[in-house]
Design a protein around this motif. Sequence first.
Motif, PDB file in Angstrom:
ATOM      1  N   LEU A 151       0.829  -1.205   0.000  1.00 17.34           N
ATOM      2  CA  LEU A 151       0.000   0.000   0.000  1.00 17.34           C
ATOM      3  C   LEU A 151       0.860   1.249   0.000  1.00 17.34           C
ATOM      4  O   LEU A 151       1.963   1.281   0.570  1.00 17.34           O
ATOM      5  CB  LEU A 151      -0.915  -0.005   1.211  1.00 17.34           C
ATOM      6  CG  LEU A 151      -2.092  -0.982   1.120  1.00 17.34           C
ATOM      7  CD1 LEU A 151      -2.670  -1.265   2.501  1.00 17.34           C
ATOM      8  CD2 LEU A 151      -3.169  -0.439   0.204  1.00 17.34           C
ATOM      9  N   ASN A 152       0.362   2.271  -0.649  1.00 14.68           N
ATOM     10  CA  ASN A 152       1.046   3.559  -0.664  1.00 14.68           C
ATOM     11  C   ASN A 152       0.026   4.654  -0.354  1.00 14.68           C
ATOM     12  O   ASN A 152      -1.199   4.405  -0.381  1.00 14.68           O
ATOM     13  CB  ASN A 152       1.743   3.782  -2.004  1.00 14.68           C
ATOM     14  CG  ASN A 152       0.784   3.732  -3.179  1.00 14.68           C
ATOM     15  OD1 ASN A 152      -0.150   4.535  -3.260  1.00 14.68           O
ATOM     16  ND2 ASN A 152       1.012   2.787  -4.094  1.00 14.68           N
ATOM     17  N   PRO A 153       0.470   5.842  -0.012  1.00 19.21           N
ATOM     18  CA  PRO A 153      -0.454   6.907   0.387  1.00 19.21           C
ATOM     19  C   PRO A 153      -1.527   7.206  -0.656  1.00 19.21           C
ATOM     20  O   PRO A 153      -2.622   7.652  -0.292  1.00 19.21           O
ATOM     21  CB  PRO A 153       0.464   8.103   0.608  1.00 19.21           C
ATOM     22  CG  PRO A 153       1.753   7.489   1.043  1.00 19.21           C
ATOM     23  CD  PRO A 153       1.876   6.236   0.230  1.00 19.21           C
ATOM     24  N   GLU A 154      -1.243   6.954  -1.914  1.00 16.17           N
ATOM     25  CA  GLU A 154      -2.231   7.207  -2.976  1.00 16.17           C
ATOM     26  C   GLU A 154      -3.414   6.239  -2.898  1.00 16.17           C
ATOM     27  O   GLU A 154      -4.436   6.452  -3.554  1.00 16.17           O
ATOM     28  CB  GLU A 154      -1.589   7.114  -4.352  1.00 16.17           C
ATOM     29  CG  GLU A 154      -0.637   8.261  -4.705  1.00 16.17           C
ATOM     30  CD  GLU A 154       0.647   8.229  -3.893  1.00 16.17           C
ATOM     31  OE1 GLU A 154       1.124   9.297  -3.474  1.00 16.17           O
ATOM     32  OE2 GLU A 154       1.166   7.101  -3.663  1.00 16.17           O
ATOM     33  N   ASP A 155      -3.281   5.191  -2.107  1.00 18.77           N
ATOM     34  CA  ASP A 155      -4.378   4.240  -1.927  1.00 18.77           C
ATOM     35  C   ASP A 155      -5.353   4.696  -0.844  1.00 18.77           C
ATOM     36  O   ASP A 155      -6.382   4.035  -0.620  1.00 18.77           O
ATOM     37  CB  ASP A 155      -3.828   2.857  -1.564  1.00 18.77           C
ATOM     38  CG  ASP A 155      -3.001   2.241  -2.680  1.00 18.77           C
ATOM     39  OD1 ASP A 155      -1.924   1.690  -2.371  1.00 18.77           O
ATOM     40  OD2 ASP A 155      -3.439   2.312  -3.844  1.00 18.77           O
ATOM     41  N   THR A 156      -5.038   5.769  -0.159  1.00 16.47           N
ATOM     42  CA  THR A 156      -5.924   6.276   0.879  1.00 16.47           C
ATOM     43  C   THR A 156      -7.268   6.679   0.284  1.00 16.47           C
ATOM     44  O   THR A 156      -7.330   7.488  -0.645  1.00 16.47           O
ATOM     45  CB  THR A 156      -5.283   7.487   1.585  1.00 16.47           C
ATOM     46  OG1 THR A 156      -4.120   7.055   2.290  1.00 16.47           O
ATOM     47  CG2 THR A 156      -6.255   8.114   2.568  1.00 16.47           C
ATOM     48  N   ALA A 157      -8.330   6.090   0.806  1.00 17.71           N
ATOM     49  CA  ALA A 157      -9.670   6.344   0.267  1.00 17.71           C
ATOM     50  C   ALA A 157     -10.688   5.579   1.099  1.00 17.71           C
ATOM     51  O   ALA A 157     -10.335   4.745   1.939  1.00 17.71           O
ATOM     52  CB  ALA A 157      -9.765   5.897  -1.187  1.00 17.71           C
ATOM     53  N   ILE A 158     -11.940   5.878   0.831  1.00 16.20           N
ATOM     54  CA  ILE A 158     -13.030   5.055   1.340  1.00 16.20           C
ATOM     55  C   ILE A 158     -13.306   3.981   0.294  1.00 16.20           C
ATOM     56  O   ILE A 158     -13.563   4.303  -0.876  1.00 16.20           O
ATOM     57  CB  ILE A 158     -14.285   5.889   1.606  1.00 16.20           C
ATOM     58  CG1 ILE A 158     -14.019   6.891   2.731  1.00 16.20           C
ATOM     59  CG2 ILE A 158     -15.457   4.987   1.978  1.00 16.20           C
ATOM     60  CD1 ILE A 158     -15.146   7.868   2.975  1.00 16.20           C
ATOM     61  N   TYR A 159     -13.255   2.739   0.719  1.00 12.44           N
ATOM     62  CA  TYR A 159     -13.443   1.605  -0.182  1.00 12.44           C
ATOM     63  C   TYR A 159     -14.841   1.046   0.021  1.00 12.44           C
ATOM     64  O   TYR A 159     -15.243   0.740   1.147  1.00 12.44           O
ATOM     65  CB  TYR A 159     -12.410   0.529   0.093  1.00 12.44           C
ATOM     66  CG  TYR A 159     -11.040   0.881  -0.417  1.00 12.44           C
ATOM     67  CD1 TYR A 159     -10.282   1.871   0.211  1.00 12.44           C
ATOM     68  CD2 TYR A 159     -10.500   0.236  -1.525  1.00 12.44           C
ATOM     69  CE1 TYR A 159      -9.026   2.211  -0.259  1.00 12.44           C
ATOM     70  CE2 TYR A 159      -9.237   0.567  -2.000  1.00 12.44           C
ATOM     71  CZ  TYR A 159      -8.512   1.549  -1.370  1.00 12.44           C
ATOM     72  OH  TYR A 159      -7.268   1.886  -1.848  1.00 12.44           O
TER      73      TYR A 159
END
Length: 121
Positions: free
Chosen positions: A83-91
């Motif tokens: 995982l990287n910071p760009e994966d931060t989100a509501i899934y």
Amino acid sequence: QLQASGGGLVQAGGSLRLSCAASGRTFSYAMGWFRQAPGKEREFVASITWNGGITYYADSVKGRFTISRDNAKNAVYLQMNSLNPEDTAIYSCAASRKPVAGREANNYNYWGHGTLVTVSS
């Protein structure tokens, strides 16, 4: 009804496994995962056909994320590695009455509340 879980805070390079539990029988439905980051539009992440035979991934997650399902448990999973910071989100998970739904959000009929994934650098 769909309920996603498994989100949380993880450091870059870490892993999380998201689960989506469905009430009712979804064994004939295609399932998908979508995400929405702050200030951005919702985007496709991954999807799986009704029998798990075919999977689709966004280019940004290919090779890092794996979608799977257990029809006996009416559940779909998203294993997220590297995982990287760009994966931060509501899934959020979604279900389609079609056996194959692919990447288009319009193909999905049912949506669940999301789970927040935060990746720190």
